[in-house]
Structure formats: C-alpha cells, structure tokens
Enzyme design. Sequence first.
Site, PDB file in Angstrom:
ATOM      1  N   GLY A  79      42.400  28.819  -9.465  1.00  0.00           N
ATOM      2  CA  GLY A  79      41.826  29.012 -11.106  1.00  0.00           C
ATOM      3  C   GLY A  79      41.884  28.166 -11.569  1.00  0.00           C
ATOM      4  N   GLY A  81      42.547  25.587 -14.480  1.00  0.00           N
ATOM      5  CA  GLY A  81      43.614  24.531 -14.406  1.00  0.00           C
ATOM      6  C   GLY A  81      43.762  23.712 -15.923  1.00  0.00           C
ATOM      7  CG  ASP A 114      48.380  17.066 -18.358  1.00  0.00           C
ATOM      8  OD1 ASP A 114      46.918  17.073 -17.476  1.00  0.00           O
ATOM      9  OD2 ASP A 114      48.007  15.003 -17.678  1.00  0.00           O
ATOM     10  N   GLY A 115      47.034  20.161 -17.660  1.00  0.00           N
ATOM     11  CA  GLY A 115      45.706  21.060 -18.170  1.00  0.00           C
ATOM     12  C   GLY A 115      44.957  20.459 -19.445  1.00  0.00           C
ATOM     13  NE  ARG A 172      34.765  28.631 -11.554  1.00  0.00           N
ATOM     14  CZ  ARG A 172      34.778  27.412 -11.881  1.00  0.00           C
ATOM     15  NH1 ARG A 172      34.382  26.727 -11.324  1.00  0.00           N
ATOM     16  NH2 ARG A 172      34.757  26.967 -13.461  1.00  0.00           N
ATOM     17  CG  ASP A 241      36.486  25.435  -5.952  1.00  0.00           C
ATOM     18  OD1 ASP A 241      36.300  24.539  -5.103  1.00  0.00           O
ATOM     19  OD2 ASP A 241      37.591  24.660  -6.824  1.00  0.00           O
ATOM     20  CG  ASP A 251      33.957  23.459 -11.908  1.00  0.00           C
ATOM     21  OD1 ASP A 251      33.363  24.006 -13.256  1.00  0.00           O
ATOM     22  OD2 ASP A 251      33.921  24.321 -11.226  1.00  0.00           O
TER      23      ASP A 251
END
Length: 473
Positions: A79, A81, A114-115, A172, A241, A251
């Site tokens: 997902g 993140g 930590d995103g 995706r 993904d 990405d």
Amino acid sequence: MNLEHHFASLGDAFSSKTRIQPLLEQRLVEFNQSLATFLSIDIKSTQIKKILNGSEPVLQSVSMVYAGHQFGGFSPQLGDGRGVLLGEVRGQDGLLYDLHMKGAGPTPYSRRGDGRAVLRSCIREYLASEAMAALAIPTSRSLGLYDSCEAVYREQPEPGAMLLRVAEGHIRFGHFEFFFYQGKNSELDELVEYCLTHYYPNCKKTDSPLESMLTEVVKRTARMIAKWQAAGFQHGVMNTDNFSFTGETIDYGPYGFMEDYQPDWVCNHSDHEARYAFSRQPGVGLWNLNCLMRCFSKHLEKDQLVAILQCYEPELQSYYDDLMLQKIGLKNVKDLHELLPVLFTILKAERMDYSIFFRLLSQLKFNEFTSLVDEVIDRDRLTEWLERYQSTRLNDGLVWADVSKLMMRVNPKYILRNYLAHDVMIAAEKGDYLPFRRLLNVLNSPFDEHPESELLAQRAPEWGRSLEVSCSS
C-alpha cells in the site's frame, strides 16, 4: 482548483483515510508552472497553497491498499506507505489526473516505516519524471517539491522532503492482485468497472469490455517498455506494485539512464540477482502481465487470456523497431535488423556511451566519419560499419540533411546521468537549488544545444561511474 474524489468514493476496502502531515519549516522550493496551468491550479491562491502543503486537510484524501510481486515473491498486502492521494483534477484535455503526495507521513500501510521521503530521492524523481516526459515516454509528472529542516533517518540523518506528483492513474497491477488473492470478487469487479469508466471508456462500447481493456493495457505496457529500451532507460524495481494499469512509468527509485552500452547493466545495487537488468526488462514486463492476467481467471477463459498476452511481443517489437529506425535514420526494418546487432556489438566492446553515440550519428556528414571513429579503439571495425550504414541510408533515397534533422529530434544531447543528479542533490542539501534548475532546464528540452550548459552533456568522470544507487534512493 476543482478537486474531485472518484477513487476515494470506492470506500474503505480500497483505501484508508489519511492526510498530509506537514514537515517542520516546510518550503515549496520548485513548482511546475506549465503543468499547473494545464491542470488549472493557481499556486498564488492561499487556499490552494494550504491544501497542497497539508496545512488545510483534505477530508477525502486517502492512501491506497494493494499487493504485489516484489523481486518474484508475492507480498499479499502492501500500500501507500508514505503517499497520500489528495484526489483528482481535470486537465485542459478533459481527462482526470491524480494528485499524489510522496513523503506525506505515516499511513496504515507504512509497515513500521516513518512514511517520509528524503530530499535526494524527491529530487531524483522530480528530475526523472520531467526528463522522461520530455523524451515522450509515458510517465508520472512532478508538480511541486517541498524541502524542510526536519531530519529523516535512513543510513544517516537527511533532510526530509515531499514531492507532489501527477499521473493519469496510480492504480497498479498489485491492486488487482490484492483483491484476487484475498478472494474479494465483488471488490475486484468494482475496480474493473472503475478502470473502464475512468481510464478506458472506449472499451465499454465493445462486445467484451474487459477483454478490450486488458488488451489495451498489454499494448500500452509493451509500448512503454519499448520506449525504455530505445532511450536506454532502466527502471530498477519492476515489481508488479510499481507497474501502472494506465501504462505510465511510476515510482522512480534506483533508476538509471544507460551511459556505457552494457545490455546486462544493472542500475539497482539492491538487485543482487540482476532480475531487472536492462536487457531483461521486456521479459519482466511480460512476466508482470502474466501476474495481472491471473487475476481475471474467473472472468475470462484461459485461451482468451493467452490471446491477450500474445499481443505483447509483436507490439513491443514493432514499436521498438519504429523507434530505432527513427534513431538511426533508416526506412526499412530489414536494414535495421542487419545493422543494429553489429552496431550493438561494437558499442559493447568499446564501452561507448549510448546517447552520445546516437547524437553524433545524427550529426554525421557524408563521408566524414572522424567524429565517431575518434571515439573508439577499433577504428577499422567502426569505419566498416559506418560505410555500410551510409550506403544503406543513401539507398533509402532521402535527403541526407533532412534525415539528420529528424534524427536530432529523437536522439537527445542531454540525459539524466547519475553524477549530475548527485551534484544537484549535494548542492540542494546545502540550500542551493540553482544547479537543480539548470539541469532541469536542459532535461526539459534535451534535443536542443544549450551552449551555456555544454558541460552537462559530457560523459561521467571516473568517480561518477562508480556511484551506487539502491532501493533506498
């Protein structure tokens, strides 16, 4: 800015409500005004500034859930993140585009992370997406770059940053895998209908909408990878993904633009088995599409899915051939297939810079081979090839100068070399964004000469060739 929320309306099975969590002393340091104009986003508006930087929460913003095959192994739940989908905006072409913030803070899918994102990775993605767009390769785009004084910890403390991204879609292959392997058939059907409505509306008019849509996905993926191969681009992490259902490059992590021609080059130093090496990208694309097709095994018969997949190789090959014919300045595929393998053998043996070679070939004058021959050790071998090439090109019956002009429009003088990105990142971490903007300027028009930036077209120095890029990038 009219922010819509079509994906969020699918509900909690598809995403979790999240919001941007602003960084400490966050600043907008770069903004893509031409893209903003196309999307009718007025950055001078105080309210829009607050929405984009996270200080005014968007109630319908979400983080997506999906699965994926990562380096061949299946991860049942992944997902966003560190990403937040703010919503969709409509472009001047009438289509909807996602607004997505990278590095927005922890989400339910952060997996103890930590995103956050660091400045260097945001800069690398900003540069890459805009460079790819200028090369006419389907890609997400960069709209805004935020830096901060907040430390984000990777191998060491680094400046935290956020990147505002735009794409036709962020769905995706892994979205479909998530619902298929969870046995959530109704949600899978909802996702199919969503994609037909928002991305492939023309397929809804056919006798078999799903079959038509999947065929188009296969062809878009094939054309995207053909463009990667022709441009010498390597993605680095071709997990399912990271593969877009709309056929866009998304990405950007440990990517690279090939410098010395090495067909088995691996840009990602985390890819220890060379799964995603440059020469393997077309095969990996087909492998990923196989994973996608499995998700529709309850919707279509096996022979239908196989027939859809069989569109991939001819589409990729024919599209790649067309691209290389333009790069090399020839008309006939038969001539291309005779000359190109020999040329690639020479480039590999000589460790010739891929982009520089084709740029010099574009500028080649009749019976004047010095500019190219001086670049190699085995001068006789290249001279022999150039004589064959010149003869073939003359037999096409086209005006030499006209062909050269066309070649100059497809063979860039400037590519995003790792050492250039490295220099830009070091300067930006010290607060100097001028090198970033200078590099971005030439990458936005890579086929022009830019005499004031001639140094940016040169080969990497020795220290620059040994730079390592990994998944943490």
